[in-house]
Design a protein around this motif. Structure first.
Motif, PDB file in Angstrom:
ATOM      1  N   GLY A  64      89.126 120.208   2.425  1.00 50.39           N
ATOM      2  CA  GLY A  64      87.874 119.783   3.033  1.00 50.39           C
ATOM      3  C   GLY A  64      87.963 119.726   4.546  1.00 50.39           C
ATOM      4  N   ALA A  65      89.102 119.284   5.055  1.00 52.95           N
ATOM      5  CA  ALA A  65      89.289 119.230   6.507  1.00 52.95           C
ATOM      6  C   ALA A  65      89.251 120.625   7.108  1.00 52.95           C
ATOM      7  N   TYR A  66      89.916 121.579   6.450  1.00 54.96           N
ATOM      8  CA  TYR A  66      89.889 122.968   6.950  1.00 54.96           C
ATOM      9  C   TYR A  66      88.480 123.559   6.854  1.00 54.96           C
ATOM     10  N   ILE A  67      87.765 123.216   5.791  1.00 52.33           N
ATOM     11  CA  ILE A  67      86.398 123.719   5.646  1.00 52.33           C
ATOM     12  C   ILE A  67      85.514 123.206   6.777  1.00 52.33           C
ATOM     13  N   VAL A  68      85.594 121.911   7.048  1.00 53.50           N
ATOM     14  CA  VAL A  68      84.771 121.332   8.109  1.00 53.50           C
ATOM     15  C   VAL A  68      85.094 121.968   9.453  1.00 53.50           C
ATOM     16  N   VAL A  69      86.385 122.094   9.757  1.00 54.44           N
ATOM     17  CA  VAL A  69      86.794 122.616  11.064  1.00 54.44           C
ATOM     18  C   VAL A  69      86.412 124.079  11.216  1.00 54.44           C
TER      19      VAL A  69
END
Length: 281
Positions: A260-265
Motif C-alpha cells: 500500500g505504501a508503494y502504491i500511494v507513493v
C-alpha cells in the motif's frame, strides 16, 4: 459512442475500465504471457511425473511433496513463478500502460475527456491490478488441475501438522494466489510511474523488471539487512502463515501495508508526472 461521451455519462469510468479489460485480454501479447505462465505448472508437473520427486530440501519449496499430493503442484509452481516470471509479465502490463498509448499515438485522443488524466491513470492501474490477480490465479488453477490429473490428491498436511480436507486445501491455495497478487501490486504501481516518464514502452517495461530483480538481489545480501523491510519484494514469499492452523494474518497485513505504501507513493508520483506531461511531444 465516443470516448468523451463514455466518460461524461454516469458510470463512464466503469465503462472505460470494461473497455480496457476487453481490449487488453484480446491482445495477443497478453494471451501469450498468460499462456507462458500456464506452462510453468504444466512443465513442472510433467517433469516430476516422469523423473520422480526430488530429495527433501532440494529445489523449490513444496517440490518434494508433489508425488504425495498433487495440490502441491500449484504451490511449487507459484513459488517458481513469483521471483521472475510473474514480475516480468506484470512489468510488461504496467510498463505499457501509458507509454504504449503514447507510442501508438492514441494517448492524446484518450485525454479529450474531462479529467482525462486522473481517470485514465486509474483505469490503467486497475487493469494492472486485474492482471496481477489473473496471472497468479491462473498459475495455481492450472497447477491444481495438472496435479489432480497426474498425481493422487488427498487431505493436505499444513505446516503446523494439522490435516485439512481437499476443499480447504484448495481454498488455502487460492488464498495464497491472492497473497501473490497483492505482493505484485506495488510493482505494478512502479511500472505505471515509469510508463508516464517515457514514451518508449520497452524502456518502462525493462526499468520495472530490472528494479524487481535488483530489489531481490539486495534482499538476498545479509550486509544490507537494514534495507530489507522497505523493499517491495521483501514479503513476496512469506505466505507460509496461510498454511498454518489457524491462519496467522500478521504477515498478510504487513505485506498489504508495505504494498500500500508503494502504491500511494508511485501512483501519486505517476499522477504528478502525468499531469505535467506534454502529450504533444
Amino acid at each position: 459512442m465516443s470516448s468523451r461521451e463514455i466518460a461524461v455519462r454516469p458510470g463512464g469510468t466503469l465503462r472505460m475500465f470494461a473497455n480496457e479489460l476487453a481490449t487488453q485480454f484480446r491482445r495477443g501479447r497478453t494471451l501469450a504471457m498468460l499462456g507462458a505462465l500456464a506452462l510453468i505448472p504444466i512443465l513442472l508437473g510433467v517433469a516430476i511425473r516422469i523423473a520422480g520427486s526430488s530429495s527433501p530440501g532440494r529445489g523449490p519449496a513444496f517440490l518434494d511433496q508433489i508425488t504425495g499430493n498433487g495440490l502441491f503442484v500449484a504451490l511449487a509452481a507459484l513459488t517458481v513463478a513469483i521471483p521472475l516470471f510473474l514480475p516480468l509479465t506484470v512489468s510488461v502490463a504496467a510498463g505499457d500502460a501509458i507509454a504504449g498509448e503514447a507510442a501508438s499515438g492514441t494517448l492524446r485522443y484518450l485525454l479529450l475527456v474531462p479529467s482525462g488524466r486522473a481517470r485514465l491513470l486509474a483505469v490503467k492501474y486497475a487493469w494492472a491490478v486485474v492482471f496481477c490477480l489473473t496471472a497468479a490465479v491462473l498459475v495455481v488453477v492450472v497447477g491444481t488441475i495438472v496435479g489432480w490429473i497426474l498425481f493422487p490428491v488427498g487431505p493436505v498436511t499444513l505446516l503446523t501438522g494439522t490435516e485439512v480436507s481437499v476443499v480447504e486445501g484448495v481454498g488455502r491455495v487460492l488464498l495464497i494466489a491472492g497473497y501473490a497478487a497483492l505482493s505484485l501490486c506495488g510493482l505494478a504501481a512502479i511500472g505505471l510511474f515509469f510508463s508516464t516518464v517515457t514514451s518508449v514502452p520497452i524502456g518502462a517495461m525493462a526499468a520495472t523488471a530490472i528494479l524487481a530483480v535488483a530489489a531481490q538481489i539486495v534482499g538476498a545480501i545479509p550486509q544490507l539487512e537494514a534495507l530489507h523491510p522497505v523493499l517491495f519484494t521483501d514479503r513476496w514469499l512469506d505466505f507460509g502463515d496461510l498454511l498454518r492452523a489457524p491462519i496467522v494474518w500478521d504477515g498478510f497485513a504487513q505485506n498489504a501495508l508495505l504494498q500500500g505504501a508503494y502504491i500511494v507513493v508511485f501512483v501519486g508520483a505517476a499522477l504528478w508526472r502525468f499531469a505535467r506531461k506534454d502529450i504533444l511531444t
